[in-house]
Design a protein around this motif. Structure first.
Motif, PDB file in Angstrom:
ATOM      1  N   ALA A  80     -10.132  -1.908   8.928  1.00  0.00           N
ATOM      2  CA  ALA A  80     -10.677  -3.241   9.210  1.00  0.00           C
ATOM      3  C   ALA A  80     -10.065  -4.319   8.414  1.00  0.00           C
ATOM      4  O   ALA A  80      -9.750  -5.320   8.662  1.00  0.00           O
ATOM      5  N   LEU A  81      -9.638  -3.830   7.227  1.00  0.00           N
ATOM      6  CA  LEU A  81      -9.035  -4.692   6.234  1.00  0.00           C
ATOM      7  C   LEU A  81      -7.621  -5.334   6.672  1.00  0.00           C
ATOM      8  O   LEU A  81      -7.284  -6.561   6.784  1.00  0.00           O
ATOM      9  N   TRP A  82      -6.957  -4.234   7.403  1.00  0.00           N
ATOM     10  CA  TRP A  82      -5.599  -4.739   7.951  1.00  0.00           C
ATOM     11  C   TRP A  82      -5.741  -5.566   9.049  1.00  0.00           C
ATOM     12  O   TRP A  82      -4.959  -6.542   9.384  1.00  0.00           O
ATOM     13  N   SER A  83      -6.690  -5.237  10.018  1.00  0.00           N
ATOM     14  CA  SER A  83      -7.107  -6.196  11.019  1.00  0.00           C
ATOM     15  C   SER A  83      -7.362  -7.341  10.755  1.00  0.00           C
ATOM     16  O   SER A  83      -7.029  -8.164  11.952  1.00  0.00           O
ATOM     17  N   VAL A  84      -7.774  -7.765   9.833  1.00  0.00           N
ATOM     18  CA  VAL A  84      -7.936  -9.253   9.516  1.00  0.00           C
ATOM     19  C   VAL A  84      -6.734  -9.991   8.467  1.00  0.00           C
ATOM     20  O   VAL A  84      -7.300 -10.956   8.122  1.00  0.00           O
ATOM     21  N   ALA A  85      -5.968  -9.157   7.937  1.00  0.00           N
ATOM     22  CA  ALA A  85      -4.997  -9.890   7.103  1.00  0.00           C
ATOM     23  C   ALA A  85      -3.997 -10.513   8.061  1.00  0.00           C
ATOM     24  O   ALA A  85      -3.612 -10.462   9.191  1.00  0.00           O
ATOM     25  N   PRO A  86      -3.926 -12.057   7.571  1.00  0.00           N
ATOM     26  CA  PRO A  86      -3.427 -12.774   8.462  1.00  0.00           C
ATOM     27  C   PRO A  86      -2.000 -12.338   8.877  1.00  0.00           C
ATOM     28  O   PRO A  86      -1.748 -12.629  10.105  1.00  0.00           O
ATOM     29  N   GLY A 141       3.181 -19.099  -2.561  1.00  0.00           N
ATOM     30  CA  GLY A 141       2.189 -19.684  -1.614  1.00  0.00           C
ATOM     31  C   GLY A 141       2.224 -19.038  -0.439  1.00  0.00           C
ATOM     32  O   GLY A 141       1.010 -18.934   0.145  1.00  0.00           O
ATOM     33  N   GLY A 142       3.129 -18.670   0.083  1.00  0.00           N
ATOM     34  CA  GLY A 142       3.411 -17.893   1.469  1.00  0.00           C
ATOM     35  C   GLY A 142       2.618 -16.844   1.328  1.00  0.00           C
ATOM     36  O   GLY A 142       2.014 -16.277   2.428  1.00  0.00           O
ATOM     37  N   GLN A 143       2.765 -15.859   0.178  1.00  0.00           N
ATOM     38  CA  GLN A 143       2.135 -14.681   0.181  1.00  0.00           C
ATOM     39  C   GLN A 143       0.424 -14.799   0.195  1.00  0.00           C
ATOM     40  O   GLN A 143      -0.311 -14.102   0.734  1.00  0.00           O
ATOM     41  N   LEU A 144       0.026 -15.809  -0.520  1.00  0.00           N
ATOM     42  CA  LEU A 144      -1.402 -16.258  -0.468  1.00  0.00           C
ATOM     43  C   LEU A 144      -2.012 -16.618   0.795  1.00  0.00           C
ATOM     44  O   LEU A 144      -3.185 -16.423   1.005  1.00  0.00           O
ATOM     45  N   ALA A 145      -1.112 -17.054   1.604  1.00  0.00           N
ATOM     46  CA  ALA A 145      -1.524 -17.604   2.875  1.00  0.00           C
ATOM     47  C   ALA A 145      -1.413 -16.451   3.788  1.00  0.00           C
ATOM     48  O   ALA A 145      -2.466 -16.162   4.650  1.00  0.00           O
ATOM     49  N   LEU A 146      -0.267 -15.809   4.084  1.00  0.00           N
ATOM     50  CA  LEU A 146      -0.045 -14.732   5.076  1.00  0.00           C
ATOM     51  C   LEU A 146      -0.624 -13.455   4.729  1.00  0.00           C
ATOM     52  O   LEU A 146      -1.006 -12.596   5.570  1.00  0.00           O
ATOM     53  N   GLY A 147      -0.497 -13.167   3.526  1.00  0.00           N
ATOM     54  CA  GLY A 147      -1.079 -11.536   2.738  1.00  0.00           C
ATOM     55  C   GLY A 147      -2.560 -11.954   2.668  1.00  0.00           C
ATOM     56  O   GLY A 147      -3.139 -11.055   2.974  1.00  0.00           O
TER      57      GLY A 147
END
Length: 447
Positions: free
Chosen positions: A92-98, A215-221
């Motif tokens: 579930a956590l991976w499924s909603v990771a951006p 910043g990219g990791q905070l957004a996509l991760g």
């Protein structure tokens, strides 16, 4: 358990909506072009994404790889934690990771990489060396950074002071799978390896590019998953050292690369697979924060892509996902240029590989790139066959004009004609189209 199923259901719906409700992603169109020219390698990446698109189509590749990765995360987490409940939490956590949603909605090399990386990590954890070798080989056929999983395994082996005999078979099988890509590169002056080394480690970086990476990791991760991935790597259970290394090695490697050049936020995507497995064993409050913030990012961006309320000076998200389908008009040039004959248009040129690929996808026409395009797979393919007297089109976004070396080969030029790519009454793309009429005969060589 119920909350996990809700998250999985919402994520599946979002991925399906993004895949079917947006135009072809501009990089995906490029990989679709690869699929029309099957090979063991391409200028930018290994061939797996092209093979899958050829077999499953664009949407099938993204959606099936996305669903398969969720299932593989479930299996890995079940074995790591010895608990089906933890497995459902990790999935579930991976499924909603951006970053996972993106790879599961639009077909890119990350789509198969994340699937085969997870399967390989799962097989390595269980010491199923044959399956690990096959999965590692398929991961290498998806994207070159798959080699980082090998570094994570070696770090775990060094810490344990034990290198199982079966691991040699794993390495041999993975290398055997990858040999055709090496041979393809050797036949093409090592262009794939050279491009990735220059793209990933060349150029000029510094604190500014490293800040962009964070910043990219905070957004996509994810604003919580990213820092927790680092916490898990440092303070996770000792017996999960392999999984911890699978989280931290990509983050450290691409963090170093970001200090040297401007990179892409998705490069360390595979790190978050292991991070979700690790967070599934943490306190429930952290799991809820990861799920809540990840889902919030996914829903906010997804809503914006369909109902954009906010306006930005340059809306990159909308620009990448909408306003391309109008390029279908180029298949009927007589609508743009009275007197043009579609049957006489031999090719359509563009100033970059993304636009050339989108034109090919939406028109089915033969396309190629011209100046000022950067070197790409188009330069490795043969030039379009154009007979004397035939026409071509040139299309650019807001310019540039057709290059002089192309114009000089034709008898006359008409244009530009403007073609607008709109979405929700917003102009996202302004294409300028020129008609280059009548290819001049090639003069005979002088005696």
């Amino acid at each position: 358990m119920k909350l996990c199923l809700v998250l999985l259901g919402v994520s599946a719906g979002v991925r399906l909506a993004l895949a079917l409700g947006t135009d072809v992603y501009f990089d995906t169109a490029y990989y679709w072009q690869w699929a029309r020219h099957p090979a063991w390698g391409y200028f930018d990446h290994p061939p797996m994404v092209a093979w899958l698109i050829a077999a499953l189509g664009i949407h099938g590749t993204a959606l099936l790889c996305g669903a398969g990765t969720v299932a593989a995360v479930w299996g890995l987490a079940r074995d790591v934690h010895g608990s089906r409940e933890a497995a459902w939490r990790a999935a579930a956590l991976w499924s909603v990771a951006p970053v996972g949603v993106v790879a599961g909605a639009w077909a890119t090399p990350d789509s198969p990489l994340l699937l085969f990386w997870t399967l390989a990590l799962w097989a390595l954890w269980r010491e199923r060396w044959l399956w690990a070798g096959l999965a590692c080989g398929l991961a290498l056929l998806s994207k070159y950074p798959a080699v980082l999983l090998g570094l994570a395994f070696l770090a775990a082996a060094a810490r344990a002071r034990r290198l199982p005999a079966g691991a040699w078979g794993t390495a041999a099988l993975a290398a055997l799978c990858f040999v055709p890509v090496v041979l393809w590169n050797a036949r093409h002056e090592w262009v794939g390896f050279a491009f990735q080394l220059k793209h990933g480690l060349g150029g000029r970086g510094g604190w500014a590019t490293f800040g962009e990476y964070l910043g990219g990791q905070l957004a996509l991760g994810g604003p919580v998953l990213f820092p927790l991935a680092l916490v898990y790597a440092v303070r996770g259970p000792r017996e999960q050292f392999l999984v911890r290394m699978a989280a931290v090695v990509p983050l450290l490697f691409f963090g170093y690369a970001a200090a040297r050049t401007r990179g892409e936020a998705n490069w360390p995507a595979a790190a978050y697979l292991a991070a979700c497995v690790g967070v599934a064993g943490m306190r429930p409050v952290w799991q809820r924060l990861v799920a809540g913030t990840g889902l919030a990012v996914v829903l906010a961006v997804g809503t914006h892509l369909f109902i954009p309320v906010l306006r930005f000076e340059r809306d990159t998200a909308l620009w990448r996902t909408h306003g391309w389908s109008v390029l279908r008009e180029l298949a009927n040039p007589e609508r743009l240029f009275p007197g043009a004959d579609a049957r006489n248009v031999a090719a359509i040129y563009a100033p970059n590989y993304q636009l050339a690929s989108q034109v090919a996808r939406y028109t089915g026409a033969v396309t190629d790139t011209g100046a000022p395009a950067r070197y790409s797979q188009y330069d490795l393919w043969p030039d379009p066959a154009i007979a004397p007297g035939q026409d071509v089109l040139w299309v650019g976004e807001g310019g540039p004009n057709p290059p002089d070396d192309l114009v000089s080969r034709f008898t006359s030029v008409e244009g530009p004609v403007e073609l607008g790519g709109d979405f929700r009454e917003r102009r996202l793309h302004t294409y300028l189209v020129w008609w280059l009429r009548g290819l001049k005969p090639v003069p005979p060589p002088q005696q």
